[in-house]
Every structure is written in C-alpha cells, then in structure tokens.
Motif scaffolding. Structure first.
Motif, PDB file in Angstrom:
ATOM      1  N   ASP A 114      11.057  61.108  11.080  1.00 32.31           N
ATOM      2  CA  ASP A 114      12.077  61.260  12.116  1.00 32.31           C
ATOM      3  C   ASP A 114      11.468  60.838  13.449  1.00 32.31           C
ATOM      4  O   ASP A 114      10.852  61.627  14.157  1.00 32.31           O
ATOM      5  N   ASN A 115      11.624  59.543  13.744  1.00 26.37           N
ATOM      6  CA  ASN A 115      11.186  58.948  15.010  1.00 26.37           C
ATOM      7  C   ASN A 115       9.672  58.948  15.233  1.00 26.37           C
ATOM      8  O   ASN A 115       9.220  58.764  16.366  1.00 26.37           O
ATOM      9  N   ARG A 116       8.879  59.129  14.171  1.00 22.60           N
ATOM     10  CA  ARG A 116       7.434  58.947  14.298  1.00 22.60           C
ATOM     11  C   ARG A 116       7.127  57.516  13.886  1.00 22.60           C
ATOM     12  O   ARG A 116       7.252  57.148  12.704  1.00 22.60           O
ATOM     13  N   LEU A 117       6.722  56.702  14.844  1.00 21.79           N
ATOM     14  CA  LEU A 117       6.704  55.254  14.674  1.00 21.79           C
ATOM     15  C   LEU A 117       5.613  54.755  13.740  1.00 21.79           C
ATOM     16  O   LEU A 117       5.714  53.669  13.179  1.00 21.79           O
ATOM     17  N   GLY A 118       4.537  55.538  13.571  1.00 25.07           N
ATOM     18  CA  GLY A 118       3.446  55.086  12.717  1.00 25.07           C
ATOM     19  C   GLY A 118       3.417  55.720  11.344  1.00 25.07           C
ATOM     20  O   GLY A 118       2.506  55.463  10.550  1.00 25.07           O
ATOM     21  N   VAL A 119       4.412  56.552  11.043  1.00 22.88           N
ATOM     22  CA  VAL A 119       4.426  57.249   9.748  1.00 22.88           C
ATOM     23  C   VAL A 119       5.244  56.435   8.747  1.00 22.88           C
ATOM     24  O   VAL A 119       6.435  56.663   8.533  1.00 22.88           O
ATOM     25  N   PHE A 128      13.192  55.897   7.886  1.00 17.53           N
ATOM     26  CA  PHE A 128      13.165  56.241   9.307  1.00 17.53           C
ATOM     27  C   PHE A 128      14.488  56.896   9.677  1.00 17.53           C
ATOM     28  O   PHE A 128      15.547  56.376   9.358  1.00 17.53           O
ATOM     29  N   ILE A 129      14.430  58.061  10.326  1.00 15.19           N
ATOM     30  CA  ILE A 129      15.643  58.744  10.770  1.00 15.19           C
ATOM     31  C   ILE A 129      15.775  58.598  12.278  1.00 15.19           C
ATOM     32  O   ILE A 129      14.841  58.910  13.026  1.00 15.19           O
ATOM     33  N   THR A 130      16.926  58.130  12.728  1.00 13.88           N
ATOM     34  CA  THR A 130      17.190  58.043  14.162  1.00 13.88           C
ATOM     35  C   THR A 130      18.689  57.945  14.407  1.00 13.88           C
ATOM     36  O   THR A 130      19.425  57.405  13.578  1.00 13.88           O
ATOM     37  N   HIS A 131      19.133  58.485  15.523  1.00 11.24           N
ATOM     38  CA  HIS A 131      20.515  58.252  15.968  1.00 11.24           C
ATOM     39  C   HIS A 131      20.505  57.223  17.092  1.00 11.24           C
ATOM     40  O   HIS A 131      21.547  56.895  17.644  1.00 11.24           O
ATOM     41  N   GLN A 132      19.325  56.702  17.414  1.00  8.73           N
ATOM     42  CA  GLN A 132      19.195  55.738  18.506  1.00  8.73           C
ATOM     43  C   GLN A 132      18.805  54.358  17.983  1.00  8.73           C
ATOM     44  O   GLN A 132      17.640  53.959  18.062  1.00  8.73           O
ATOM     45  N   LEU A 133      19.781  53.651  17.433  1.00  3.12           N
ATOM     46  CA  LEU A 133      19.544  52.247  17.094  1.00  3.12           C
ATOM     47  C   LEU A 133      19.439  51.441  18.388  1.00  3.12           C
ATOM     48  O   LEU A 133      18.735  50.440  18.454  1.00  3.12           O
ATOM     49  N   ASN A 134      20.167  51.880  19.395  1.00  6.41           N
ATOM     50  CA  ASN A 134      20.007  51.373  20.757  1.00  6.41           C
ATOM     51  C   ASN A 134      19.336  52.468  21.585  1.00  6.41           C
ATOM     52  O   ASN A 134      19.758  53.621  21.556  1.00  6.41           O
ATOM     53  N   VAL A 135      18.282  52.115  22.298  1.00  6.86           N
ATOM     54  CA  VAL A 135      17.541  53.068  23.116  1.00  6.86           C
ATOM     55  C   VAL A 135      17.864  52.805  24.586  1.00  6.86           C
ATOM     56  O   VAL A 135      17.451  51.792  25.150  1.00  6.86           O
ATOM     57  N   LEU A 136      18.637  53.687  25.184  1.00  7.21           N
ATOM     58  CA  LEU A 136      19.107  53.488  26.553  1.00  7.21           C
ATOM     59  C   LEU A 136      18.020  53.847  27.567  1.00  7.21           C
ATOM     60  O   LEU A 136      17.510  54.964  27.577  1.00  7.21           O
ATOM     61  N   LEU A 143      15.366  45.634  26.155  1.00  8.16           N
ATOM     62  CA  LEU A 143      13.991  45.532  25.687  1.00  8.16           C
ATOM     63  C   LEU A 143      13.614  46.709  24.792  1.00  8.16           C
ATOM     64  O   LEU A 143      13.055  46.520  23.699  1.00  8.16           O
ATOM     65  N   THR A 144      13.903  47.934  25.240  1.00 10.88           N
ATOM     66  CA  THR A 144      13.542  49.114  24.447  1.00 10.88           C
ATOM     67  C   THR A 144      14.306  49.145  23.128  1.00 10.88           C
ATOM     68  O   THR A 144      13.764  49.564  22.101  1.00 10.88           O
ATOM     69  N   SER A 145      15.556  48.681  23.135  1.00 12.65           N
ATOM     70  CA  SER A 145      16.331  48.627  21.895  1.00 12.65           C
ATOM     71  C   SER A 145      15.738  47.608  20.927  1.00 12.65           C
ATOM     72  O   SER A 145      15.613  47.871  19.725  1.00 12.65           O
ATOM     73  N   LEU A 146      15.363  46.449  21.444  1.00 11.80           N
ATOM     74  CA  LEU A 146      14.764  45.402  20.612  1.00 11.80           C
ATOM     75  C   LEU A 146      13.450  45.872  20.007  1.00 11.80           C
ATOM     76  O   LEU A 146      13.199  45.686  18.801  1.00 11.80           O
ATOM     77  N   LEU A 147      12.608  46.501  20.815  1.00  6.38           N
ATOM     78  CA  LEU A 147      11.320  46.999  20.315  1.00  6.38           C
ATOM     79  C   LEU A 147      11.522  48.065  19.238  1.00  6.38           C
ATOM     80  O   LEU A 147      10.837  48.059  18.206  1.00  6.38           O
ATOM     81  N   HIS A 148      12.484  48.962  19.477  1.00  5.40           N
ATOM     82  CA  HIS A 148      12.744  50.028  18.511  1.00  5.40           C
ATOM     83  C   HIS A 148      13.271  49.468  17.198  1.00  5.40           C
ATOM     84  O   HIS A 148      12.849  49.881  16.113  1.00  5.40           O
ATOM     85  N   GLN A 149      14.191  48.511  17.285  1.00  5.43           N
ATOM     86  CA  GLN A 149      14.766  47.911  16.078  1.00  5.43           C
ATOM     87  C   GLN A 149      13.709  47.153  15.284  1.00  5.43           C
ATOM     88  O   GLN A 149      13.735  47.155  14.040  1.00  5.43           O
ATOM     89  N   ASN A 150      12.765  46.525  15.959  1.00  2.00           N
ATOM     90  CA  ASN A 150      11.686  45.818  15.261  1.00  2.00           C
ATOM     91  C   ASN A 150      10.783  46.779  14.504  1.00  2.00           C
ATOM     92  O   ASN A 150      10.263  46.453  13.434  1.00  2.00           O
TER      93      ASN A 150
END
Length: 354
Positions: A114-119, A128-136, A143-150
């Motif tokens: 759940d939102n731990r990027l290296g696990v 991966f669990i998230t409600h933020q496919l777009n990160v405002l 930029l933050t949305s693109l990085l998160h989606q990658n």
C-alpha cells in the motif's frame, strides 16, 4: 475460511503516513486469513504499532522509515517533501534489498504494497494499492502523476479502492482516461460496519496524520470545543503502549482506539469531525455518516477530496486556520456520506497470487 484455496504466504506492507494506509489494510489482512492465506505484515512507526495491536498473533517485519514530515506552514508542504526525497529514495532502495532477502527467508509468494514504492519483486506477483493514480501537487501534478504511474507499472496489478463508475469517492485521483497498466477497481474498502445503536455522543473528533499538523489541530480543537453545547468523544490518534481515557467536562478523550472500539464509537456518534483523508472518507461512507472536514494544510489530495465532496453537497469543510466551532452548523445543509455498493469478492481478487 475458504479451505479450497491453496494457502500462500503474502507480505502486506502499508506506508507509514498517518494511520490511513495501515487501517485500510486491516480488511485486506482479514480477507487473506479468511481465504486460507498467511499474511506477514511489514511497515514502520505508528502504522506498524497499530497493526501489531490489531493482529498480535501474526508475524511482523520492520521496514525503513520514509521519514515523512509535514511543514508547520501548509504552503511549504511540497518543499518539505522535496527536501525529504533523498531519505525517501534511500529507504526505497533498502526496501528492495529487504524484500529480496525476506522472500527467501520467509517463503513469501505474493506481495501487497500500500503505497510503499520499493516493496515489490519481479519474481512473484506484486500488487500495489493506491487511490492516487494521479498525484495532485499543484503546478507539478503532471510530473508527480507520471512518476507515480511509472512506479505502478512495475507491479503485477494495481488495486484501486474505489468504484470505476460515475458514482465514486476519489474522482480524478483514482481514474485515468487511457491507462497502460493493469488496474483493478476493488471498490471502497473499510474495516467498519454500520450498526443500529443508541446515540451516545453529539460529536466525535478523530485525528490522524504525521506531526506537527496532527498536534497543531489537536490544540486548536481543544480550545474551540469549550464552546460546544453537547457531548464530545475526542480520539487524538496517538498510538501508545497503553490506552488512556480522560474525562474533562463534556469531553471524553482517548489517545487511540482499537478497530472495534472505533467502529462502536463512530456508530454511536451523531456527527464526525476529522481530516479529509481517503481512508476516513471510505469509513464514513460505509457508516452512512454526516461529517465535517478540516483538510491537512498544503496537502493537495485532502483539499481536492474536501472540495469534491462539498461540491456534491455531501460534506462541508473549512481550512484549519479559519475553523471555528460554529462552522459545524453547516453540516445541516449537506446530505452526508452513504455507502457505495460494489460487486466483488476476495476469492477473485486474490487469484493474482495463484
């Protein structure tokens, strides 16, 4: 328990950013147990402490802290996070190293992060669990949305705890027009259950989130509720070894509550005052509650969610600096939250680990 399901050892790792990520993993952990799987829980800080209290019989592992801190002034929130980026990157790299070691040591066959990027690990199914496919993040949202989606693309699946229909809780946060990775909408999830019980409190206040903002809001509300005409339950959201209860005039204080206590108290309360964090919104929706929100200053996600629900006529909000106890009267002009029914079952969702 579903005895027909072959048991798998699944690592469940929520981010330690307030209590929301940990609490929304509680129904997932229970569902794993109900379906004959063996959860191992990994996190750090208060998130780990909370889950140890909920599941004292499970195995726990400690992950490095992202050392997330909020600025005292909300307008510096984004820059505070940027300043913490080197520590966060170091923690993510350490997560990857630990997970690789744990897979062998504990025979882990699946991962729920759940939102731990290296696990995650390419050799086993990783979710991966998230409600933020777009990160405002204001003018850097693209930029933050693109990085998160990658990052999400590295995982086998992305579980979004929201509805994919027009009636949803997270709006543009949880919906993409043309996603190029595997998204599974699992519906809003909550550890809460709606019960018909007698009203005990006129107002319940629940706090959470990293310091110093949690403590700043606590002090502000303590001063404001002196002028409230009614019974109040105040849960500070401080996870400590022992639970502490204190009665001061018309206010009952707790440092924290276990899930069952919290569920009972929420059901017994007429109105709820809290942050507009997504887990809180899912819980209040499940309980069909009327609420008032005070978004964390500078946190774009909470501000967006509060604005969305106000625009839909569901829940009012005011920023932390300008809140007064009289603002609670606005609740009477709003519908409140209600449960969004979804058709899903954990057996189907857990097939990713087969």
């Amino acid at each position: 328990m579903n005895l027909s399901t072959p048991n798998k050892t699944i690592l469940v790792a929520p981010l330690n950013w307030g209590l929301g990520h940990a609490t929304r993993c509680i129904p997932i952990i229970k569902a794993l147990l109900d379906n004959n799987h063996i959860p191992i829980i990994a996190s750090d800080g208060v998130a780990l402490d909370l889950l140890k209290k909920e599941f004292p019989y499970l195995k726990f592992l400690e992950l490095p802290s992202y050392e997330i801190e909020y600025a005292k002034n909300g307008k510096y929130f984004k820059w505070k996070l940027l300043k913490n980026c080197p520590k966060m990157i170091e923690a993510i790299l350490e997560e990857k190293r630990l997970v690789k070691k744990w897979i062998k040591k504990h025979d882990i066959e699946g991962i729920i992060s759940d939102n731990r990027l290296g696990v995650f690990n390419k050799k086993i199914p990783s979710v991966f669990i998230t409600h933020q496919l777009n990160v405002l993040t204001g003018n850097t949202t693209w930029l933050t949305s693109l990085l998160h989606q990658n990052i999400i693309k590295k995982f086998t699946e992305c579980w979004v705890p929201d509805s994919n229909g027009t009636t949803n809780l997270a709006g543009e946060l949880s919906h993409l027009k043309n996603p190029d990775f595997n998204i599974k909408y699992i519906g809003p999830i909550s550890r809460m259950h709606c019960k018909k019980v007698a009203k005990k409190y006129d107002l319940m206040i629940t706090l959470s989130g990293p310091e110093p903002q949690r403590g700043m809001l606590e002090e502000k509300l303590k001063a404001e509720i002196v002028n409230y005409n009614g019974s109040i339950l105040f849960v500070k959201g401080i996870i400590e070894k022992e639970q502490v209860k204190e009665q001061i005039d018309h206010v009952t204080y707790y440092n924290f509550m276990h899930s069952r206590q919290l569920e009972q108290a929420l059901n017994e309360s007429e109105l709820i005052l809290c942050r507009s964090g997504y887990t809180s919104i899912m819980d209040l929706s499940k309980l069909n509650k009327k609420a008032f929100f005070i978004p964390t200053p500078g946190q774009f996600e909470q501000e967006y969610l509060a604005q969305k629900l106000k625009k839909e006529g569901l829940v009012p909000f005011v920023d932390q600096e300008h809140f007064t106890i009289k603002d609670l009267e606005k609740i009477n002009n709003f519908k409140g939250l209600s449960e969004i029914k979804t058709d899903f079952n954990w057996v189907e969702i857990f097939k990713v680990f087969q």
